[in-house]
Design a protein around this motif. Sequence first.
Motif, PDB file in Angstrom:
ATOM      1  N   GLN A 134     -54.848   4.250 -23.532  1.00  0.00           N
ATOM      2  CA  GLN A 134     -53.967   3.131 -24.506  1.00  0.00           C
ATOM      3  C   GLN A 134     -52.476   3.640 -24.437  1.00  0.00           C
ATOM      4  O   GLN A 134     -51.668   2.678 -24.295  1.00  0.00           O
ATOM      5  CB  GLN A 134     -54.629   3.063 -25.784  1.00  0.00           C
ATOM      6  N   TYR A 135     -52.245   4.776 -24.842  1.00  0.00           N
ATOM      7  CA  TYR A 135     -51.184   5.435 -24.764  1.00  0.00           C
ATOM      8  C   TYR A 135     -50.401   5.214 -23.264  1.00  0.00           C
ATOM      9  O   TYR A 135     -49.284   4.644 -23.146  1.00  0.00           O
ATOM     10  CB  TYR A 135     -50.866   6.828 -24.811  1.00  0.00           C
ATOM     11  N   GLN A 136     -51.089   5.266 -22.270  1.00  0.00           N
ATOM     12  CA  GLN A 136     -50.579   5.012 -20.850  1.00  0.00           C
ATOM     13  C   GLN A 136     -49.974   3.542 -20.600  1.00  0.00           C
ATOM     14  O   GLN A 136     -49.051   3.475 -20.231  1.00  0.00           O
ATOM     15  CB  GLN A 136     -51.652   5.316 -19.907  1.00  0.00           C
ATOM     16  N   LYS A 177     -47.942  13.079 -22.799  1.00  0.00           N
ATOM     17  CA  LYS A 177     -47.834  13.358 -24.331  1.00  0.00           C
ATOM     18  C   LYS A 177     -46.166  13.691 -24.215  1.00  0.00           C
ATOM     19  O   LYS A 177     -45.615  13.324 -25.324  1.00  0.00           O
ATOM     20  CB  LYS A 177     -48.415  14.771 -24.399  1.00  0.00           C
ATOM     21  N   ALA A 178     -45.742  14.266 -23.149  1.00  0.00           N
ATOM     22  CA  ALA A 178     -44.108  14.368 -23.272  1.00  0.00           C
ATOM     23  C   ALA A 178     -43.341  13.141 -23.335  1.00  0.00           C
ATOM     24  O   ALA A 178     -42.182  12.756 -23.969  1.00  0.00           O
ATOM     25  CB  ALA A 178     -43.828  15.134 -22.113  1.00  0.00           C
ATOM     26  N   ASP A 179     -43.841  12.047 -22.581  1.00  0.00           N
ATOM     27  CA  ASP A 179     -43.311  10.736 -22.732  1.00  0.00           C
ATOM     28  C   ASP A 179     -43.211   9.994 -23.967  1.00  0.00           C
ATOM     29  O   ASP A 179     -42.390   9.468 -24.498  1.00  0.00           O
ATOM     30  CB  ASP A 179     -43.842   9.846 -21.630  1.00  0.00           C
ATOM     31  N   VAL A 180     -44.544  10.236 -24.687  1.00  0.00           N
ATOM     32  CA  VAL A 180     -44.884   9.721 -25.862  1.00  0.00           C
ATOM     33  C   VAL A 180     -43.607  10.377 -26.953  1.00  0.00           C
ATOM     34  O   VAL A 180     -43.024   9.688 -27.852  1.00  0.00           O
ATOM     35  CB  VAL A 180     -46.122   9.771 -26.518  1.00  0.00           C
ATOM     36  N   LEU A 181     -43.605  11.663 -26.773  1.00  0.00           N
ATOM     37  CA  LEU A 181     -42.529  12.232 -27.682  1.00  0.00           C
ATOM     38  C   LEU A 181     -41.438  12.029 -27.612  1.00  0.00           C
ATOM     39  O   LEU A 181     -40.524  11.743 -28.430  1.00  0.00           O
ATOM     40  CB  LEU A 181     -42.833  13.989 -27.253  1.00  0.00           C
ATOM     41  N   ALA A 182     -40.840  11.521 -26.431  1.00  0.00           N
ATOM     42  CA  ALA A 182     -39.370  11.060 -26.043  1.00  0.00           C
ATOM     43  C   ALA A 182     -39.091   9.836 -26.559  1.00  0.00           C
ATOM     44  O   ALA A 182     -38.012   9.478 -26.858  1.00  0.00           O
ATOM     45  CB  ALA A 182     -39.214  11.521 -24.552  1.00  0.00           C
ATOM     46  N   ARG A 183     -40.134   8.907 -26.522  1.00  0.00           N
ATOM     47  CA  ARG A 183     -39.558   7.782 -26.562  1.00  0.00           C
ATOM     48  C   ARG A 183     -40.085   6.954 -27.736  1.00  0.00           C
ATOM     49  O   ARG A 183     -39.852   5.911 -28.149  1.00  0.00           O
ATOM     50  CB  ARG A 183     -39.911   7.079 -25.205  1.00  0.00           C
ATOM     51  N   TRP A 184     -41.034   7.615 -28.543  1.00  0.00           N
ATOM     52  CA  TRP A 184     -42.017   7.056 -29.804  1.00  0.00           C
ATOM     53  C   TRP A 184     -41.757   7.621 -30.941  1.00  0.00           C
ATOM     54  O   TRP A 184     -42.288   8.777 -30.863  1.00  0.00           O
ATOM     55  CB  TRP A 184     -43.399   6.703 -29.188  1.00  0.00           C
TER      56      TRP A 184
END
Length: 501
Positions: free
Chosen positions: A247-249, A280-287
Amino acid sequence: MTAADLLASPFATLPDLIRAHAAERGAKTAIADERRALTYAELDRLVDRVAAGLQRDGVPQGAAVAIVAYPSVEQAAVFLGTVRAGCLATPIAPSATPDQIAAMIRDSGAPLAFADAANAAAAPDAVCLEELDTWLPPDDARPAPVEIAPEDGFNIIYSSGTTGTPKGIVQSHAMRWQHLGRNSAAGFGDAVTMVATPLYSNTTLVTFLPTLGWGGAAVLMAKFDARRFLELAEKHRATHAMLVPVQYQRIMAVPDFDRFDLSSFRLKTCTSAPFKPELKADVLARWPGLLIEYYGMTEGGGTCVLNCNAHPDKLHTVGQPLDGHDIRLIDDEGREVAPGEMGEVVGRSAAMMNGYHGREGATREAEWYDGEGRRYIRHGDVGRFDEDGFLILLDRKKDMIITGGFNIYPSDLEAVLLRHPAVADATVVGVPSEAWGETPVGFYVSRDPGANIDAVLAWFNGQVGKTQRLSALHQVDELPRSAIGKVLKRELRDRLLGQTA
Protein backbone atom coordinates in the motif's frame (compact mmCIF):
# COMPACT_ATOMS: atom_id res chain seq x y z
CA MET A 1 -15.30 4.41 36.04
CA THR A 2 -14.04 7.06 33.66
CA ALA A 3 -12.16 6.15 30.50
CA ALA A 4 -8.97 7.48 32.11
CA ASP A 5 -9.50 5.28 35.16
CA LEU A 6 -10.10 2.23 32.98
CA LEU A 7 -7.00 2.91 30.87
CA ALA A 8 -4.91 3.26 34.03
CA SER A 9 -6.23 0.01 35.54
CA PRO A 10 -4.47 -3.39 35.32
CA PHE A 11 -7.20 -4.73 33.00
CA ALA A 12 -10.32 -3.43 31.29
CA THR A 13 -12.33 -4.44 28.26
CA LEU A 14 -12.79 -2.53 25.02
CA PRO A 15 -16.61 -2.51 25.36
CA ASP A 16 -16.26 -0.87 28.78
CA LEU A 17 -13.99 1.79 27.28
CA ILE A 18 -16.48 2.52 24.50
CA ARG A 19 -19.21 2.84 27.14
CA ALA A 20 -17.06 5.32 29.08
CA HIS A 21 -16.26 7.37 25.98
CA ALA A 22 -19.98 7.48 25.12
CA ALA A 23 -20.70 8.93 28.57
CA GLU A 24 -17.85 11.46 28.46
CA ARG A 25 -17.62 12.45 24.79
CA GLY A 26 -20.82 11.10 23.30
CA ALA A 27 -21.03 13.66 20.48
CA LYS A 28 -17.52 12.90 19.18
CA THR A 29 -17.23 10.86 15.97
CA ALA A 30 -16.11 7.31 16.72
CA ILE A 31 -16.29 5.56 13.37
CA ALA A 32 -17.08 6.46 9.78
CA ASP A 33 -17.20 4.87 6.37
CA GLU A 34 -18.02 6.52 3.05
CA ARG A 35 -21.77 6.30 3.70
CA ARG A 36 -22.27 7.23 7.33
CA ALA A 37 -20.63 8.11 10.63
CA LEU A 38 -21.45 7.24 14.23
CA THR A 39 -20.69 9.22 17.37
CA TYR A 40 -19.53 7.38 20.48
CA ALA A 41 -23.05 7.63 21.91
CA GLU A 42 -24.54 6.17 18.72
CA LEU A 43 -21.90 3.46 18.50
CA ASP A 44 -22.44 2.46 22.12
CA ARG A 45 -26.20 2.12 21.57
CA LEU A 46 -25.72 0.07 18.40
CA VAL A 47 -23.17 -2.19 20.10
CA ASP A 48 -25.66 -2.71 22.93
CA ARG A 49 -28.38 -3.68 20.46
CA VAL A 50 -26.11 -6.19 18.71
CA ALA A 51 -25.12 -7.77 22.04
CA ALA A 52 -28.76 -7.90 23.15
CA GLY A 53 -29.73 -9.48 19.81
CA LEU A 54 -27.13 -12.21 20.23
CA GLN A 55 -28.43 -12.96 23.72
CA ARG A 56 -32.02 -12.94 22.46
CA ASP A 57 -31.09 -15.50 19.80
CA GLY A 58 -29.47 -17.77 22.39
CA VAL A 59 -25.84 -17.29 21.36
CA PRO A 60 -23.96 -18.27 24.53
CA GLN A 61 -21.04 -16.42 26.05
CA GLY A 62 -17.80 -17.87 24.69
CA ALA A 63 -19.30 -18.83 21.32
CA ALA A 64 -17.89 -17.55 18.03
CA VAL A 65 -19.88 -15.18 15.82
CA ALA A 66 -18.76 -15.18 12.18
CA ILE A 67 -18.67 -11.97 10.12
CA VAL A 68 -18.08 -12.14 6.35
CA ALA A 69 -17.92 -8.59 5.04
CA TYR A 70 -15.92 -5.70 3.73
CA PRO A 71 -15.16 -2.89 6.21
CA SER A 72 -18.19 -0.82 7.15
CA VAL A 73 -19.80 0.81 10.16
CA GLU A 74 -22.17 -2.16 10.40
CA GLN A 75 -19.37 -4.74 10.30
CA ALA A 76 -17.49 -2.89 13.03
CA ALA A 77 -20.61 -2.59 15.21
CA VAL A 78 -21.33 -6.32 14.93
CA PHE A 79 -17.69 -7.08 15.79
CA LEU A 80 -17.83 -4.88 18.89
CA GLY A 81 -21.31 -6.06 19.91
CA THR A 82 -20.10 -9.65 19.73
CA VAL A 83 -17.28 -8.82 22.12
CA ARG A 84 -19.64 -6.99 24.49
CA ALA A 85 -21.79 -10.13 24.66
CA GLY A 86 -18.73 -12.11 25.77
CA CYS A 87 -18.52 -13.93 22.43
CA LEU A 88 -15.58 -14.27 20.04
CA ALA A 89 -15.70 -11.97 17.03
CA THR A 90 -14.70 -14.10 14.05
CA PRO A 91 -14.15 -11.99 10.91
CA ILE A 92 -13.66 -14.07 7.78
CA ALA A 93 -11.98 -13.00 4.54
CA PRO A 94 -14.41 -12.28 1.69
CA SER A 95 -11.54 -13.12 -0.69
CA ALA A 96 -11.86 -16.80 0.29
CA THR A 97 -13.98 -19.13 -1.84
CA PRO A 98 -17.51 -20.01 -0.71
CA ASP A 99 -16.32 -23.49 0.29
CA GLN A 100 -13.49 -22.02 2.36
CA ILE A 101 -15.83 -19.54 4.04
CA ALA A 102 -18.26 -22.32 4.92
CA ALA A 103 -15.39 -24.44 6.29
CA MET A 104 -14.13 -21.60 8.51
CA ILE A 105 -17.61 -20.93 9.88
CA ARG A 106 -18.01 -24.63 10.66
CA ASP A 107 -14.60 -24.82 12.27
CA SER A 108 -15.32 -21.84 14.52
CA GLY A 109 -18.56 -23.48 15.69
CA ALA A 110 -20.35 -20.15 15.21
CA PRO A 111 -24.11 -20.58 15.78
CA LEU A 112 -24.76 -17.29 13.97
CA ALA A 113 -23.10 -15.46 11.09
CA PHE A 114 -23.38 -12.01 9.52
CA ALA A 115 -22.52 -11.08 5.94
CA ASP A 116 -22.83 -8.05 3.72
CA ALA A 117 -24.74 -8.24 0.44
CA ALA A 118 -21.55 -8.77 -1.57
CA ASN A 119 -20.90 -11.99 0.38
CA ALA A 120 -24.44 -13.23 0.97
CA ALA A 121 -24.07 -16.08 -1.52
CA ALA A 122 -21.03 -17.42 0.36
CA ALA A 123 -22.91 -17.40 3.68
CA PRO A 124 -26.57 -17.95 2.71
CA ASP A 125 -27.82 -18.40 6.27
CA ALA A 126 -26.17 -15.24 7.56
CA VAL A 127 -27.89 -12.09 8.77
CA CYS A 128 -27.48 -9.47 6.02
CA LEU A 129 -25.66 -6.38 7.28
CA GLU A 130 -27.58 -4.14 4.88
CA GLU A 131 -30.74 -5.35 6.63
CA LEU A 132 -29.27 -5.24 10.14
CA ASP A 133 -32.07 -3.01 11.46
CA THR A 134 -34.64 -5.74 10.83
CA TRP A 135 -32.60 -8.19 12.97
CA LEU A 136 -31.74 -5.79 15.77
CA PRO A 137 -33.89 -5.52 18.90
CA PRO A 138 -35.46 -2.11 19.71
CA ASP A 139 -33.31 0.98 20.11
CA ASP A 140 -33.55 0.89 23.90
CA ALA A 141 -32.50 -2.79 24.18
CA ARG A 142 -29.65 -3.49 26.55
CA PRO A 143 -27.76 -6.79 26.96
CA ALA A 144 -27.51 -8.61 30.25
CA PRO A 145 -24.10 -7.82 31.76
CA VAL A 146 -21.42 -10.48 31.32
CA GLU A 147 -18.26 -11.03 33.35
CA ILE A 148 -15.16 -11.13 31.14
CA ALA A 149 -11.85 -12.50 32.44
CA PRO A 150 -8.50 -11.59 30.88
CA GLU A 151 -7.98 -15.11 29.54
CA ASP A 152 -11.41 -15.22 27.83
CA GLY A 153 -11.41 -15.20 24.04
CA PHE A 154 -11.79 -11.84 22.31
CA ASN A 155 -11.62 -12.92 18.67
CA ILE A 156 -10.58 -15.64 16.26
CA ILE A 157 -8.40 -14.70 13.29
CA TYR A 158 -8.12 -17.34 10.55
CA SER A 159 -4.82 -17.90 8.79
CA SER A 160 -4.81 -18.21 5.03
CA GLY A 161 -5.69 -21.63 3.68
CA THR A 162 -6.85 -23.33 0.50
CA THR A 163 -7.55 -26.97 1.32
CA GLY A 164 -9.14 -28.25 4.48
CA THR A 165 -9.64 -25.58 7.11
CA PRO A 166 -7.23 -22.73 7.94
CA LYS A 167 -6.07 -22.45 11.53
CA GLY A 168 -8.15 -20.21 13.77
CA ILE A 169 -5.91 -18.09 16.01
CA VAL A 170 -7.67 -17.43 19.32
CA GLN A 171 -6.67 -14.10 20.86
CA SER A 172 -7.71 -13.21 24.39
CA HIS A 173 -8.94 -10.03 26.05
CA ALA A 174 -5.59 -9.92 27.85
CA MET A 175 -3.74 -9.92 24.53
CA ARG A 176 -5.91 -7.11 23.17
CA TRP A 177 -5.47 -5.19 26.43
CA GLN A 178 -1.72 -5.38 25.90
CA HIS A 179 -2.17 -3.88 22.43
CA LEU A 180 -4.14 -1.01 23.96
CA GLY A 181 -1.62 -0.41 26.72
CA ARG A 182 1.46 -0.40 24.53
CA ASN A 183 -0.07 2.47 22.51
CA SER A 184 -0.27 4.82 25.48
CA ALA A 185 2.19 7.22 23.85
CA ALA A 186 0.78 6.95 20.31
CA GLY A 187 -1.73 9.78 20.67
CA PHE A 188 -4.85 7.81 19.76
CA GLY A 189 -7.06 9.88 22.08
CA ASP A 190 -7.50 12.61 19.48
CA ALA A 191 -6.50 10.51 16.47
CA VAL A 192 -8.20 10.31 13.11
CA THR A 193 -7.04 6.88 11.97
CA MET A 194 -7.28 5.73 8.36
CA VAL A 195 -8.32 2.05 8.32
CA ALA A 196 -7.37 0.85 4.85
CA THR A 197 -6.94 -2.88 5.51
CA PRO A 198 -9.75 -5.35 6.30
CA LEU A 199 -11.02 -6.10 9.80
CA TYR A 200 -10.30 -9.82 9.43
CA SER A 201 -6.59 -8.95 9.53
CA ASN A 202 -4.69 -8.57 12.78
CA THR A 203 -2.73 -5.82 11.04
CA THR A 204 -5.91 -3.75 11.07
CA LEU A 205 -7.03 -4.59 14.58
CA VAL A 206 -3.80 -3.56 16.29
CA THR A 207 -4.54 0.04 15.19
CA PHE A 208 -8.34 0.05 14.86
CA LEU A 209 -8.98 -1.23 18.38
CA PRO A 210 -6.58 1.18 20.16
CA THR A 211 -8.15 4.06 18.24
CA LEU A 212 -11.54 3.26 19.79
CA GLY A 213 -10.05 2.26 23.12
CA TRP A 214 -8.38 5.64 23.55
CA GLY A 215 -11.29 7.63 22.12
CA GLY A 216 -10.14 8.54 18.60
CA ALA A 217 -12.01 8.33 15.29
CA ALA A 218 -11.62 5.51 12.74
CA VAL A 219 -12.24 6.11 9.03
CA LEU A 220 -12.97 2.83 7.21
CA MET A 221 -12.23 2.11 3.56
CA ALA A 222 -14.28 -0.77 2.12
CA LYS A 223 -11.57 -1.42 -0.47
CA PHE A 224 -8.15 0.13 -0.77
CA ASP A 225 -7.36 2.54 -3.59
CA ALA A 226 -4.22 4.66 -3.36
CA ARG A 227 -5.67 7.90 -4.74
CA ARG A 228 -8.87 7.54 -2.73
CA PHE A 229 -6.80 6.97 0.41
CA LEU A 230 -5.02 10.28 -0.18
CA GLU A 231 -8.31 12.08 -0.85
CA LEU A 232 -9.92 10.76 2.34
CA ALA A 233 -6.82 11.40 4.42
CA GLU A 234 -6.75 15.02 3.26
CA LYS A 235 -10.51 15.45 3.74
CA HIS A 236 -10.57 14.04 7.29
CA ARG A 237 -7.23 15.56 8.33
CA ALA A 238 -5.98 12.07 9.18
CA THR A 239 -3.33 11.73 11.87
CA HIS A 240 -2.66 7.97 11.96
CA ALA A 241 -2.55 5.02 9.54
CA MET A 242 -1.44 1.40 9.55
CA LEU A 243 -0.57 0.18 6.05
CA VAL A 244 1.21 -2.82 4.55
CA PRO A 245 4.26 -2.26 2.31
CA VAL A 246 2.44 -2.75 -1.00
CA GLN A 247 0.00 0.00 0.00
CA TYR A 248 2.86 2.38 0.77
CA GLN A 249 4.34 1.49 -2.61
CA ARG A 250 1.11 2.29 -4.46
CA ILE A 251 0.49 5.49 -2.52
CA MET A 252 4.00 6.82 -3.11
CA ALA A 253 3.64 5.99 -6.82
CA VAL A 254 0.55 8.22 -7.28
CA PRO A 255 1.84 10.75 -9.84
CA ASP A 256 0.62 13.82 -7.99
CA PHE A 257 1.22 12.49 -4.47
CA ASP A 258 3.03 15.67 -3.46
CA ARG A 259 0.00 17.88 -4.10
CA PHE A 260 -2.03 16.25 -1.30
CA ASP A 261 -1.93 17.98 2.08
CA LEU A 262 -0.82 15.29 4.53
CA SER A 263 0.57 17.70 7.12
CA SER A 264 -1.92 16.47 9.76
CA PHE A 265 -0.22 13.04 9.91
CA ARG A 266 1.58 12.30 13.15
CA LEU A 267 2.10 8.54 12.96
CA LYS A 268 2.25 5.99 10.15
CA THR A 269 2.94 2.34 10.89
CA CYS A 270 3.71 -0.69 8.77
CA THR A 271 3.74 -4.44 9.28
CA SER A 272 2.82 -7.82 7.69
CA ALA A 273 5.45 -8.07 4.95
CA PRO A 274 9.03 -7.11 4.09
CA PHE A 275 9.33 -3.31 3.87
CA LYS A 276 12.08 -2.35 1.44
CA PRO A 277 14.65 0.13 2.81
CA GLU A 278 14.37 2.36 -0.25
CA LEU A 279 10.59 2.55 0.15
CA LYS A 280 10.97 3.45 3.82
CA ALA A 281 13.39 6.22 2.80
CA ASP A 282 10.92 7.58 0.23
CA VAL A 283 8.12 7.70 2.81
CA LEU A 284 10.43 9.46 5.26
CA ALA A 285 11.38 12.03 2.66
CA ARG A 286 7.93 12.93 1.35
CA TRP A 287 5.26 12.06 3.94
CA PRO A 288 5.10 14.07 7.22
CA GLY A 289 5.03 12.37 10.62
CA LEU A 290 6.71 9.42 12.27
CA LEU A 291 7.15 6.16 10.37
CA ILE A 292 7.21 3.09 12.62
CA GLU A 293 7.69 -0.48 11.41
CA TYR A 294 6.38 -3.35 13.54
CA TYR A 295 7.62 -6.89 13.21
CA GLY A 296 5.55 -9.59 14.88
CA MET A 297 2.91 -12.25 14.34
CA THR A 298 -0.86 -12.58 14.52
CA GLU A 299 -0.16 -15.38 17.00
CA GLY A 300 1.74 -12.92 19.18
CA GLY A 301 5.10 -13.67 20.75
CA GLY A 302 7.74 -10.97 20.48
CA THR A 303 7.44 -7.66 18.66
CA CYS A 304 10.24 -5.53 17.25
CA VAL A 305 9.82 -1.85 16.50
CA LEU A 306 11.84 0.37 14.16
CA ASN A 307 11.48 4.13 14.51
CA CYS A 308 12.56 4.99 10.98
CA ASN A 309 12.87 8.72 11.69
CA ALA A 310 15.21 8.14 14.62
CA HIS A 311 17.25 5.41 12.93
CA PRO A 312 17.58 6.20 9.21
CA ASP A 313 20.76 4.09 9.18
CA LYS A 314 18.81 0.99 10.27
CA LEU A 315 16.19 0.85 7.52
CA HIS A 316 17.48 -2.60 6.50
CA THR A 317 16.37 -3.95 9.91
CA VAL A 318 13.00 -4.44 11.62
CA GLY A 319 14.15 -2.69 14.78
CA GLN A 320 14.62 -3.71 18.39
CA PRO A 321 12.37 -5.73 20.71
CA LEU A 322 9.72 -3.74 22.57
CA ASP A 323 10.11 -3.38 26.30
CA GLY A 324 8.84 -6.55 27.92
CA HIS A 325 9.24 -8.53 24.70
CA ASP A 326 11.86 -11.27 24.72
CA ILE A 327 13.09 -12.35 21.28
CA ARG A 328 15.65 -15.10 20.91
CA LEU A 329 17.22 -17.01 18.04
CA ILE A 330 17.47 -20.82 18.02
CA ASP A 331 19.04 -23.46 15.79
CA ASP A 332 17.37 -26.51 14.24
CA GLU A 333 17.81 -28.43 17.50
CA GLY A 334 16.07 -25.73 19.52
CA ARG A 335 19.25 -24.40 21.13
CA GLU A 336 19.93 -20.68 21.39
CA VAL A 337 22.58 -19.48 18.96
CA ALA A 338 25.62 -17.39 19.89
CA PRO A 339 25.45 -13.57 19.62
CA GLY A 340 25.73 -12.40 16.03
CA GLU A 341 24.76 -15.77 14.57
CA MET A 342 21.60 -16.35 12.60
CA GLY A 343 18.76 -18.51 13.88
CA GLU A 344 15.02 -19.07 13.90
CA VAL A 345 13.14 -16.24 15.60
CA VAL A 346 11.09 -17.10 18.70
CA GLY A 347 9.37 -14.54 20.90
CA ARG A 348 7.62 -14.13 24.22
CA SER A 349 5.52 -11.32 25.72
CA ALA A 350 2.24 -10.71 27.51
CA ALA A 351 0.58 -10.56 24.07
CA MET A 352 0.39 -14.16 22.87
CA MET A 353 -2.42 -16.24 21.40
CA ASN A 354 -4.27 -18.76 23.55
CA GLY A 355 -3.67 -21.25 20.74
CA TYR A 356 -5.12 -22.46 17.47
CA HIS A 357 -8.84 -23.15 17.74
CA GLY A 358 -9.35 -26.91 18.11
CA ARG A 359 -5.78 -27.66 17.02
CA GLU A 360 -3.69 -28.68 20.00
CA GLY A 361 -1.04 -30.32 17.83
CA ALA A 362 -0.58 -27.25 15.66
CA THR A 363 -0.41 -25.10 18.79
CA ARG A 364 2.38 -27.25 20.22
CA GLU A 365 4.30 -27.03 16.93
CA ALA A 366 4.16 -23.23 17.14
CA GLU A 367 5.62 -23.15 20.65
CA TRP A 368 9.18 -23.27 22.03
CA TYR A 369 10.07 -23.45 25.71
CA ASP A 370 13.30 -22.22 27.24
CA GLY A 371 15.27 -24.00 29.97
CA GLU A 372 13.04 -22.51 32.66
CA GLY A 373 9.84 -23.70 30.99
CA ARG A 374 8.74 -20.31 29.68
CA ARG A 375 6.57 -20.35 26.56
CA TYR A 376 7.66 -18.67 23.31
CA ILE A 377 6.02 -18.52 19.88
CA ARG A 378 7.98 -19.55 16.80
CA HIS A 379 7.93 -16.75 14.22
CA GLY A 380 9.00 -18.95 11.30
CA ASP A 381 11.67 -16.43 10.21
CA VAL A 382 15.44 -16.65 10.25
CA GLY A 383 17.44 -13.62 11.30
CA ARG A 384 20.31 -12.24 13.30
CA PHE A 385 20.84 -9.31 15.65
CA ASP A 386 23.40 -6.67 14.67
CA GLU A 387 25.86 -5.18 17.15
CA ASP A 388 23.27 -2.61 18.28
CA GLY A 389 20.53 -5.16 18.96
CA PHE A 390 18.53 -4.49 15.78
CA LEU A 391 17.01 -7.59 14.16
CA ILE A 392 17.89 -8.28 10.54
CA LEU A 393 15.58 -10.78 8.82
CA LEU A 394 17.48 -13.05 6.45
CA ASP A 395 14.95 -15.59 5.25
CA ARG A 396 11.79 -17.41 6.24
CA LYS A 397 12.15 -20.81 7.86
CA LYS A 398 8.87 -21.76 6.30
CA ASP A 399 8.02 -21.14 2.68
CA MET A 400 5.10 -18.87 3.42
CA ILE A 401 4.43 -16.28 0.71
CA ILE A 402 3.30 -12.78 1.74
CA THR A 403 1.31 -11.15 -1.07
CA GLY A 404 -0.24 -7.75 -0.48
CA GLY A 405 0.18 -8.27 3.27
CA PHE A 406 -1.64 -11.62 3.29
CA ASN A 407 -0.05 -14.94 4.20
CA ILE A 408 -0.24 -17.65 1.54
CA TYR A 409 0.94 -21.19 2.28
CA PRO A 410 2.45 -22.97 -0.76
CA SER A 411 1.55 -26.45 0.50
CA ASP A 412 -2.12 -25.51 0.34
CA LEU A 413 -1.80 -24.32 -3.24
CA GLU A 414 0.22 -27.38 -4.22
CA ALA A 415 -2.52 -29.68 -2.93
CA VAL A 416 -5.05 -27.96 -5.18
CA LEU A 417 -2.77 -28.09 -8.21
CA LEU A 418 -2.22 -31.81 -7.71
CA ARG A 419 -5.97 -32.41 -8.01
CA HIS A 420 -5.87 -31.53 -11.70
CA PRO A 421 -5.82 -34.74 -13.78
CA ALA A 422 -2.96 -33.46 -15.98
CA VAL A 423 -0.67 -32.70 -13.02
CA ALA A 424 1.68 -35.43 -11.80
CA ASP A 425 3.86 -33.35 -9.47
CA ALA A 426 3.78 -29.70 -8.43
CA THR A 427 5.24 -27.00 -6.25
CA VAL A 428 4.63 -23.30 -5.63
CA VAL A 429 7.19 -20.62 -4.82
CA GLY A 430 7.01 -16.94 -4.02
CA VAL A 431 8.80 -14.46 -6.27
CA PRO A 432 9.18 -10.68 -5.95
CA SER A 433 6.34 -8.60 -7.36
CA GLU A 434 6.23 -4.84 -7.87
CA ALA A 435 2.45 -4.85 -7.39
CA TRP A 436 2.11 -7.22 -4.40
CA GLY A 437 5.50 -7.52 -2.74
CA GLU A 438 5.48 -11.23 -3.53
CA THR A 439 3.36 -13.38 -5.81
CA PRO A 440 2.89 -17.18 -6.01
CA VAL A 441 4.17 -18.98 -9.12
CA GLY A 442 3.54 -22.64 -9.82
CA PHE A 443 5.68 -25.37 -11.40
CA TYR A 444 4.28 -28.72 -12.44
CA VAL A 445 5.19 -32.00 -14.10
CA SER A 446 2.50 -33.03 -16.55
CA ARG A 447 0.88 -36.42 -16.95
CA ASP A 448 -0.19 -35.25 -20.39
CA PRO A 449 2.48 -33.32 -22.32
CA GLY A 450 -0.25 -32.04 -24.63
CA ALA A 451 -2.20 -30.39 -21.81
CA ASN A 452 -2.71 -26.66 -22.23
CA ILE A 453 -0.86 -24.71 -19.51
CA ASP A 454 -3.24 -21.76 -19.72
CA ALA A 455 -6.19 -24.09 -19.18
CA VAL A 456 -4.55 -25.65 -16.11
CA LEU A 457 -3.80 -22.18 -14.72
CA ALA A 458 -7.35 -20.98 -15.34
CA TRP A 459 -8.74 -24.10 -13.64
CA PHE A 460 -6.50 -23.60 -10.61
CA ASN A 461 -7.34 -19.93 -10.19
CA GLY A 462 -11.01 -20.81 -10.29
CA GLN A 463 -10.55 -23.14 -7.29
CA VAL A 464 -8.95 -20.67 -4.87
CA GLY A 465 -9.55 -17.27 -3.31
CA LYS A 466 -8.40 -14.08 -5.02
CA THR A 467 -5.33 -13.62 -2.83
CA GLN A 468 -4.19 -17.20 -3.53
CA ARG A 469 -4.23 -17.17 -7.32
CA LEU A 470 -1.07 -18.05 -9.21
CA SER A 471 0.38 -15.23 -11.27
CA ALA A 472 2.09 -17.75 -13.58
CA LEU A 473 2.44 -21.48 -14.12
CA HIS A 474 5.39 -23.30 -15.69
CA GLN A 475 5.65 -26.86 -16.95
CA VAL A 476 8.92 -28.68 -16.20
CA ASP A 477 10.23 -32.15 -16.93
CA GLU A 478 10.91 -32.80 -13.25
CA LEU A 479 11.09 -30.89 -9.99
CA PRO A 480 14.60 -30.52 -8.55
CA ARG A 481 14.87 -32.40 -5.26
CA SER A 482 17.45 -32.92 -2.53
CA ALA A 483 18.88 -36.30 -1.59
CA ILE A 484 16.06 -36.80 0.91
CA GLY A 485 13.39 -35.85 -1.63
CA LYS A 486 12.70 -32.25 -0.62
CA VAL A 487 11.82 -29.98 -3.52
CA LEU A 488 14.54 -27.36 -3.97
CA LYS A 489 12.29 -24.33 -4.20
CA ARG A 490 15.14 -21.85 -4.08
CA GLU A 491 16.59 -23.42 -7.24
CA LEU A 492 13.29 -22.95 -9.05
CA ARG A 493 12.97 -19.39 -7.77
CA ASP A 494 16.51 -18.53 -8.82
CA ARG A 495 15.96 -20.13 -12.21
CA LEU A 496 12.84 -18.05 -12.77
CA LEU A 497 14.46 -14.82 -11.59
CA GLY A 498 17.44 -15.53 -13.84
CA GLN A 499 15.12 -15.82 -16.85
CA THR A 500 13.46 -12.46 -16.07
CA ALA A 501 16.64 -10.56 -15.12
